[in-house]
Write a protein that holds these residues in place. Sequence first.
Motif, PDB file in Angstrom:
ATOM      1  N   LYS A  29      -2.475  13.597  -1.106  1.00 24.19           N
ATOM      2  CA  LYS A  29      -2.779  12.341  -0.422  1.00 24.19           C
ATOM      3  C   LYS A  29      -1.497  11.721   0.119  1.00 24.19           C
ATOM      4  O   LYS A  29      -0.485  11.665  -0.582  1.00 24.19           O
ATOM      5  CB  LYS A  29      -3.464  11.353  -1.370  1.00 24.19           C
ATOM      6  CG  LYS A  29      -4.857  11.784  -1.811  1.00 24.19           C
ATOM      7  CD  LYS A  29      -5.493  10.724  -2.698  1.00 24.19           C
ATOM      8  CE  LYS A  29      -6.902  11.136  -3.120  1.00 24.19           C
ATOM      9  NZ  LYS A  29      -7.550  10.110  -3.971  1.00 24.19           N
ATOM     10  N   LEU A  30      -1.568  11.261   1.352  1.00 25.24           N
ATOM     11  CA  LEU A  30      -0.473  10.519   1.957  1.00 25.24           C
ATOM     12  C   LEU A  30      -0.884   9.060   2.097  1.00 25.24           C
ATOM     13  O   LEU A  30      -1.969   8.767   2.602  1.00 25.24           O
ATOM     14  CB  LEU A  30      -0.127  11.083   3.335  1.00 25.24           C
ATOM     15  CG  LEU A  30       0.440  12.505   3.379  1.00 25.24           C
ATOM     16  CD1 LEU A  30       0.645  12.939   4.825  1.00 25.24           C
ATOM     17  CD2 LEU A  30       1.752  12.586   2.610  1.00 25.24           C
ATOM     18  N   THR A  31      -0.042   8.155   1.628  1.00 24.29           N
ATOM     19  CA  THR A  31      -0.279   6.728   1.769  1.00 24.29           C
ATOM     20  C   THR A  31       0.744   6.187   2.750  1.00 24.29           C
ATOM     21  O   THR A  31       1.948   6.261   2.502  1.00 24.29           O
ATOM     22  CB  THR A  31      -0.159   6.011   0.418  1.00 24.29           C
ATOM     23  OG1 THR A  31      -1.110   6.551  -0.492  1.00 24.29           O
ATOM     24  CG2 THR A  31      -0.421   4.524   0.580  1.00 24.29           C
ATOM     25  N   ILE A  32       0.263   5.633   3.863  1.00 19.43           N
ATOM     26  CA  ILE A  32       1.141   5.225   4.958  1.00 19.43           C
ATOM     27  C   ILE A  32       0.973   3.735   5.210  1.00 19.43           C
ATOM     28  O   ILE A  32      -0.111   3.270   5.569  1.00 19.43           O
ATOM     29  CB  ILE A  32       0.798   6.009   6.240  1.00 19.43           C
ATOM     30  CG1 ILE A  32       0.813   7.508   5.959  1.00 19.43           C
ATOM     31  CG2 ILE A  32       1.762   5.667   7.370  1.00 19.43           C
ATOM     32  CD1 ILE A  32       0.034   8.318   6.970  1.00 19.43           C
ATOM     33  N   THR A  33       2.042   2.988   5.003  1.00 15.60           N
ATOM     34  CA  THR A  33       2.068   1.571   5.360  1.00 15.60           C
ATOM     35  C   THR A  33       2.808   1.452   6.680  1.00 15.60           C
ATOM     36  O   THR A  33       3.930   1.947   6.818  1.00 15.60           O
ATOM     37  CB  THR A  33       2.773   0.753   4.276  1.00 15.60           C
ATOM     38  OG1 THR A  33       2.056   0.895   3.039  1.00 15.60           O
ATOM     39  CG2 THR A  33       2.818  -0.717   4.647  1.00 15.60           C
ATOM     40  N   HIS A  34       2.186   0.807   7.660  1.00 14.73           N
ATOM     41  CA  HIS A  34       2.776   0.790   8.998  1.00 14.73           C
ATOM     42  C   HIS A  34       2.278  -0.428   9.761  1.00 14.73           C
ATOM     43  O   HIS A  34       1.359  -1.126   9.354  1.00 14.73           O
ATOM     44  CB  HIS A  34       2.402   2.064   9.755  1.00 14.73           C
ATOM     45  CG  HIS A  34       0.931   2.216   9.989  1.00 14.73           C
ATOM     46  ND1 HIS A  34       0.302   1.800  11.141  1.00 14.73           N
ATOM     47  CD2 HIS A  34      -0.059   2.712   9.189  1.00 14.73           C
ATOM     48  CE1 HIS A  34      -0.992   2.057  11.065  1.00 14.73           C
ATOM     49  NE2 HIS A  34      -1.246   2.598   9.887  1.00 14.73           N
ATOM     50  N   ASP A  35       2.923  -0.656  10.889  1.00 17.01           N
ATOM     51  CA  ASP A  35       2.438  -1.655  11.827  1.00 17.01           C
ATOM     52  C   ASP A  35       2.330  -0.999  13.197  1.00 17.01           C
ATOM     53  O   ASP A  35       3.121  -0.118  13.539  1.00 17.01           O
ATOM     54  CB  ASP A  35       3.392  -2.854  11.899  1.00 17.01           C
ATOM     55  CG  ASP A  35       4.724  -2.476  12.536  1.00 17.01           C
ATOM     56  OD1 ASP A  35       5.339  -1.522  12.042  1.00 17.01           O
ATOM     57  OD2 ASP A  35       5.129  -3.112  13.524  1.00 17.01           O
TER      58      ASP A  35
END
Length: 241
Positions: free
Chosen positions: A146-152
């Motif tokens: 699983k990849l968890t990506i926080t972004h804007d």
Amino acid sequence: MRKMFAIAIVGIAAAAAAPAEAGVLSGSYQVTVSEGVTNGAGFNTASGNPFSGANTASASFLYTGLLNFLNNAPQAGVGGDLNSSFGFSTANISGYTGSGTVLYNGTQVANFGSLASFLSSSASAAGQLYGSFFTFNLGTFNAGDKLTITHDDGAAVFQNGTRIGNTVSGPTGQVTDTVTLTNTGPITLTYSRQNGTPSILSVAAVPEPATWALMILGMGAVGFAMRRRKNANTNVVVRFA
């Protein structure tokens, strides 16, 4: 010995069933970035690189470090979202190649001709006047990871050239997306910087449960071997004639 083996099996099963903590990715990653004028329109990250031709810039380099970027310096209008403020530096970039400049209303906002000018370039501006499209090659991952990506402002994940998951890929505020990989293969992450600061990108990974089980089994085997060796050394009988 049987008791130790049974305990190890129970521990492995429990570890495989329990959720593992995500860790921010760290290593060396090939990065490409393109920049151009959007005049307030923005762009969709999943659609590919929107910038080519005149009044655009592009660069490629190897970034070494954490995939944990943030520039939250106050910004209004043109300028301010500098690549150096985002987290790139001469210390964590190698093999840089780049070219092109970006002008907005007659003002140069980006110059990718050298690493120094890239670092001092602005990657985006408030109002989506101009923006940047990034591609990160993350390496090979396994099915179930699983990849968890926080972004804007947009991100998208591709494996073997096919988009995986339902990340927010257009202009947005800060969000966190989780993508579960369905196959084993190389991963590419695309990310957009637009609409000025804050600029945010953080990528963490959770290995599939089977991977954790194998890791724990390996550590258990090492511990058992060390214990057996210690016992063998303490059970020496010395006989005198």
